[in-house]
Design a protein around this motif. Structure first.
Motif, PDB file in Angstrom:
ATOM      1  N   ILE A  92       0.820  -1.192   0.195  1.00 20.68           N
ATOM      2  CA  ILE A  92       0.027  -0.102   0.022  1.00 20.68           C
ATOM      3  C   ILE A  92       0.889   1.199   0.091  1.00 20.68           C
ATOM      4  O   ILE A  92       0.743   2.089  -1.046  1.00 20.68           O
ATOM      5  CB  ILE A  92      -0.824  -0.035   1.192  1.00 20.68           C
ATOM      6  CG1 ILE A  92      -2.204  -1.002   0.997  1.00 20.68           C
ATOM      7  CG2 ILE A  92      -1.513   1.381   1.483  1.00 20.68           C
ATOM      8  CD1 ILE A  92      -2.970  -1.137   2.226  1.00 20.68           C
TER       9      ILE A  92
ATOM     10  N   ASP B 265       2.875   2.132  -3.259  1.00 20.21           N
ATOM     11  CA  ASP B 265       1.996   2.380  -4.491  1.00 20.21           C
ATOM     12  C   ASP B 265       2.511   3.808  -4.907  1.00 20.21           C
ATOM     13  O   ASP B 265       1.950   4.797  -4.282  1.00 20.21           O
ATOM     14  CB  ASP B 265       0.615   1.952  -4.167  1.00 20.21           C
ATOM     15  CG  ASP B 265      -0.252   1.945  -5.520  1.00 20.21           C
ATOM     16  OD1 ASP B 265       0.198   2.272  -6.819  1.00 20.21           O
ATOM     17  OD2 ASP B 265      -1.425   1.754  -5.247  1.00 20.21           O
TER      18      ASP B 265
ATOM     19  N   LEU C 249      -3.513   5.013  -7.551  1.00 19.36           N
ATOM     20  CA  LEU C 249      -3.355   3.941  -6.224  1.00 19.36           C
ATOM     21  C   LEU C 249      -4.000   2.552  -6.427  1.00 19.36           C
ATOM     22  O   LEU C 249      -4.966   2.200  -5.814  1.00 19.36           O
ATOM     23  CB  LEU C 249      -3.704   4.644  -5.055  1.00 19.36           C
ATOM     24  CG  LEU C 249      -3.318   5.843  -4.677  1.00 19.36           C
ATOM     25  CD1 LEU C 249      -3.746   6.531  -3.323  1.00 19.36           C
ATOM     26  CD2 LEU C 249      -1.590   5.781  -4.700  1.00 19.36           C
TER      27      LEU C 249
ATOM     28  N   VAL D 156      -3.274  -0.015  -3.973  1.00 20.18           N
ATOM     29  CA  VAL D 156      -4.062  -0.041  -2.755  1.00 20.18           C
ATOM     30  C   VAL D 156      -5.304  -0.647  -2.756  1.00 20.18           C
ATOM     31  O   VAL D 156      -5.812  -1.217  -1.912  1.00 20.18           O
ATOM     32  CB  VAL D 156      -4.011   1.659  -2.234  1.00 20.18           C
ATOM     33  CG1 VAL D 156      -4.870   1.790  -1.065  1.00 20.18           C
ATOM     34  CG2 VAL D 156      -2.887   2.380  -2.253  1.00 20.18           C
ATOM     35  N   GLY D 157      -5.989  -0.131  -3.830  1.00 16.99           N
ATOM     36  CA  GLY D 157      -7.470  -0.869  -4.231  1.00 16.99           C
ATOM     37  C   GLY D 157      -7.324  -2.315  -4.310  1.00 16.99           C
ATOM     38  O   GLY D 157      -8.249  -2.995  -3.843  1.00 16.99           O
TER      39      GLY D 157
ATOM     40  N   LEU E 126      -7.092  -3.776  -0.699  1.00 15.04           N
ATOM     41  CA  LEU E 126      -8.281  -3.680   0.020  1.00 15.04           C
ATOM     42  C   LEU E 126      -9.277  -4.678  -0.311  1.00 15.04           C
ATOM     43  O   LEU E 126     -10.033  -5.101   0.306  1.00 15.04           O
ATOM     44  CB  LEU E 126      -8.749  -2.093  -0.115  1.00 15.04           C
ATOM     45  CG  LEU E 126      -7.985  -1.192   0.573  1.00 15.04           C
ATOM     46  CD1 LEU E 126      -8.368   0.122   0.217  1.00 15.04           C
ATOM     47  CD2 LEU E 126      -7.765  -1.333   2.242  1.00 15.04           C
TER      48      LEU E 126
ATOM     49  N   VAL F   1     -13.541   1.206  -3.715  1.00 17.53           N
ATOM     50  CA  VAL F   1     -12.779   2.519  -2.703  1.00 17.53           C
ATOM     51  C   VAL F   1     -12.340   3.645  -3.599  1.00 17.53           C
ATOM     52  O   VAL F   1     -11.600   3.506  -4.389  1.00 17.53           O
ATOM     53  CB  VAL F   1     -11.511   1.742  -1.933  1.00 17.53           C
ATOM     54  CG1 VAL F   1     -11.318   3.010  -0.847  1.00 17.53           C
ATOM     55  CG2 VAL F   1     -12.114   0.458  -1.065  1.00 17.53           C
TER      56      VAL F   1
ATOM     57  N   LEU G 112     -11.005   7.091  -4.538  1.00 13.62           N
ATOM     58  CA  LEU G 112      -9.439   7.480  -4.398  1.00 13.62           C
ATOM     59  C   LEU G 112      -9.077   8.160  -3.378  1.00 13.62           C
ATOM     60  O   LEU G 112      -8.209   8.001  -2.678  1.00 13.62           O
ATOM     61  CB  LEU G 112      -9.026   8.285  -5.904  1.00 13.62           C
ATOM     62  CG  LEU G 112      -7.727   8.959  -5.978  1.00 13.62           C
ATOM     63  CD1 LEU G 112      -6.551   7.636  -6.129  1.00 13.62           C
ATOM     64  CD2 LEU G 112      -7.379   9.570  -7.191  1.00 13.62           C
TER      65      LEU G 112
ATOM     66  N   THR H 225     -10.362   7.814  -0.454  1.00 12.91           N
ATOM     67  CA  THR H 225      -9.959   7.141   0.558  1.00 12.91           C
ATOM     68  C   THR H 225      -8.902   6.256   0.534  1.00 12.91           C
ATOM     69  O   THR H 225      -8.148   5.947   1.589  1.00 12.91           O
ATOM     70  CB  THR H 225     -11.427   6.197   0.650  1.00 12.91           C
ATOM     71  OG1 THR H 225     -12.522   6.828   0.692  1.00 12.91           O
ATOM     72  CG2 THR H 225     -11.251   5.230   2.060  1.00 12.91           C
ATOM     73  N   ARG H 226      -8.420   5.988  -0.560  1.00 12.62           N
ATOM     74  CA  ARG H 226      -7.333   5.187  -0.959  1.00 12.62           C
ATOM     75  C   ARG H 226      -6.124   6.156  -0.320  1.00 12.62           C
ATOM     76  O   ARG H 226      -5.040   5.431   0.312  1.00 12.62           O
ATOM     77  CB  ARG H 226      -7.144   4.979  -2.252  1.00 12.62           C
ATOM     78  CG  ARG H 226      -8.113   3.889  -3.042  1.00 12.62           C
ATOM     79  CD  ARG H 226      -7.909   3.540  -4.513  1.00 12.62           C
ATOM     80  NE  ARG H 226      -8.960   2.889  -5.021  1.00 12.62           N
ATOM     81  CZ  ARG H 226      -8.810   2.319  -6.252  1.00 12.62           C
ATOM     82  NH1 ARG H 226      -7.741   2.367  -6.765  1.00 12.62           N
ATOM     83  NH2 ARG H 226      -9.839   2.042  -6.623  1.00 12.62           N
ATOM     84  N   LYS H 227      -6.169   7.342  -0.625  1.00 11.94           N
ATOM     85  CA  LYS H 227      -4.890   8.161   0.002  1.00 11.94           C
ATOM     86  C   LYS H 227      -4.858   8.103   1.287  1.00 11.94           C
ATOM     87  O   LYS H 227      -3.853   8.300   1.864  1.00 11.94           O
ATOM     88  CB  LYS H 227      -5.305   9.761  -0.731  1.00 11.94           C
ATOM     89  CG  LYS H 227      -5.053   9.686  -2.245  1.00 11.94           C
ATOM     90  CD  LYS H 227      -5.267  11.104  -2.977  1.00 11.94           C
ATOM     91  CE  LYS H 227      -5.056  11.333  -4.289  1.00 11.94           C
ATOM     92  NZ  LYS H 227      -5.354  12.754  -4.659  1.00 11.94           N
TER      93      LYS H 227
END
Length: 501
Positions: free
Chosen positions: A357, A360, A365, A368-369, A372, A381, A383, A385-387
């Motif tokens: 994560i 990335d 991202l 990250v996705g 998750l 999710v 972007l 929220t990924r951040k």
């Protein structure tokens, strides 16, 4: 009512409806913003709790160094055990021949064959990894050591070698109180192991008996832990190696101490130097507050007041800290929608996933996705929220790396290589002829996680200052714990043969 009046009424109703819809949309947006702000507040709170400014790290280093002094004075005087290893001589490159090693420290172990030539030359090596079934980590010591001995026997046979007359190094990465270089009683288990009847037993003798049961004419020559093995390998290649650090699934350090600085267990001191196993995982830095997530290891096996330093640094725990933060975010907001079930599963988010994560660098991202979705079953999710998830992983990683750097400085301070006068607040500067200090490092967290390594190196420079930092070299030792055990076995076998009649 005329047509004009009906149109007027209709217009009023339409306006009222539009106002109602607009009010509903505003209300929903306001509620969504509040929920999002609650998730952001969780992350900000984490960031504040994990802050490690340079001056705080210096105080952490000072505190650990003080604990190290106390631990050498008497047993029980410090939470940092400062175990004497009975290693008073390190490999110097003159060792030759074929040696074997066993490296036990987690949910797998390694068996190794090492062929040495003079002049610090590893002519050949062969390493095999073997998993340890979970039931053997909680079963009996006889079953565990039988499996290890059986694996070594098969390994030697496959290699077409003979155990006859060979030295064996045994890396056992759990706290042990040693009575000699080849014997030591288990103080306690850490990590995943909990074989209670083994506590207090001589683990080298347990392995020796298992070797006999499996028909091997081989006995433990050197019993060490992974930090001591890594130090031995570092010294084999570079005589300026003064310490070693393990930063992987667990964390620990060892270093070369002057015997005159040790007041406890004087009967074990037979030369001017002694390698000390710090066991710094049990250190509790008073300057670093425990966050709510640090004390929530509630799976029934991890005491939240135990091994505090290790739990803030090592790979076994970092992913779990992140999971607990994400679970709190889900409870406080709707950033993950209704997909929360997996977030309740302890240790479902591993540290390699945390690293994936944080590392990335794709615009959307994507990694990250993927983590998750695959690990936590949370799909689609957004972007932003990924951040936020990435930020959580970064905060946890940065704290861990910077605390590890403070630990390294504490060891350098203890042996007078940090540029201060006994840890005073005087500015660090070189006095007299600069001494080169090499710290051998092993562990997947440091070796395989680039941003962790960058954060650690950056903090080391901050704490020491450029002038002193330039005299310190961190050197990675691949397979250091196992190779080091074989090297120590070779060194002590040679010494024993020289002193035999």
């Amino acid at each position: 009512m005329g047509r004009g009046q009906w149109l007027g009424v209709a217009a009023v109703c339409a306006a009222a409806l539009a106002c109602g819809v607009a009010a509903t949309l505003v209300s929903r947006r306001t509620a969504a913003r509040r929920r999002w702000n609650r998730a952001v507040a969780v992350v900000r709170e984490l960031e504040e709790g994990c802050a490690t400014p340079t001056e705080r790290l210096r105080r952490v280093a000072n505190s650990l160094a003080i604990e190290m002094f106390a631990g050498l004075a008497s047993e029980g005087a410090s939470k940092v055990r400062m175990l004497l290893t009975c290693v008073d001589a390190l490999p110097d490159g003159s060792e030759e021949g074929i040696y074997y090693a066993i490296d036990l420290g987690g949910t797998s172990f390694r068996v190794m064959k090492l062929e040495l030539g003079s002049g610090s030359m590893v002519v050949n090596k062969k390493v095999e990894h073997q998993p340890i079934p979970e039931e053997l980590t909680k079963g009996s010591s006889e079953d565990l050591f039988n499996m290890i001995a059986f694996a070594l026997k098969n390994f030697i046979e496959r290699e077409g070698g003979s155990a006859e007359g060979k030295a064996l190094g045994f890396t056992f990465s759990f706290p042990v109180r040693q009575a000699s270089i080849s014997s030591g009683s288990l103080i306690r288990w850490t990590k995943e192991f909990s074989i209670e009847e083994a506590v207090g037993k001589d683990v080298a003798q347990c392995l020796n008996e298992a070797l006999v049961r499996n028909g091997l004419n081989l006995q433990v020559t050197a019993l060490v832990n992974n930090a001591v093995g890594t130090l031995a390998m570092g010294h084999y290649y570079d005589e300026d190696t003064v310490a070693s650090v393990i930063i992987g699934a667990g964390t620990n350090a060892s270093y070369i101490e002057r015997s005159v600085a040790i007041t406890k267990s004087r009967c074990l001191l037979t030369s001017e130097l002694m390698v000390v196993n710090v066991e710094w995982g049990s250190f509790r830095p008073p300057q670093i507050p425990l966050t709510p997530y640090d004390i929530c290891f509630n799976d029934g096996t991890h005491n939240h007041y135990d091994q505090a330093f290790e739990k803030m640094i090592s790979g076994v725990y970092l992913g779990e800290i992140a999971r607990l933060v994400l679970q709190r975010m889900a409870q406080e907001s709707d950033v993950f929608g209704s997909s929360m079930n997996c977030l309740s599963t302890p240790f479902i988010l591993s540290t390699p996933c945390l690293a994936a994560i944080r590392d990335d660098d794709s615009p959307d991202l994507r990694a990250v996705g993927r983590v998750l979705e695959q690990q936590l079953k949370i799909k689609d999710v957004p972007l932003k929220t990924r951040k936020l998830v990435m930020r959580v992983c970064d905060i946890i990683t940065q704290r861990a790396a910077r605390l590890a750097a403070a630990g390294i400085v504490a060891v350098l301070q203890k042996i007078g290589r940090d540029g201060t006068l006994c840890g005073t607040t005087e500015a660090r500067k070189i006095r007299g002829e600069p001494k080169r200090s090499v710290v051998a490092i092993e562990g997947g967290l440091y070796q395989g996680y680039s941003i962790f390594r960058e954060y650690l190196n950056e903090a080391l420079d901050e704490i020491l200052g450029d002038e002193i930092a330039s005299t310190v070299t961190l050197r990675v030792m691949e397979e250091g714990s196992g190779i080091g055990a074989a090297l120590l076995a070779a060194s002590y076998l040679s010494t024993r043969q020289q002193h035999s009649p």
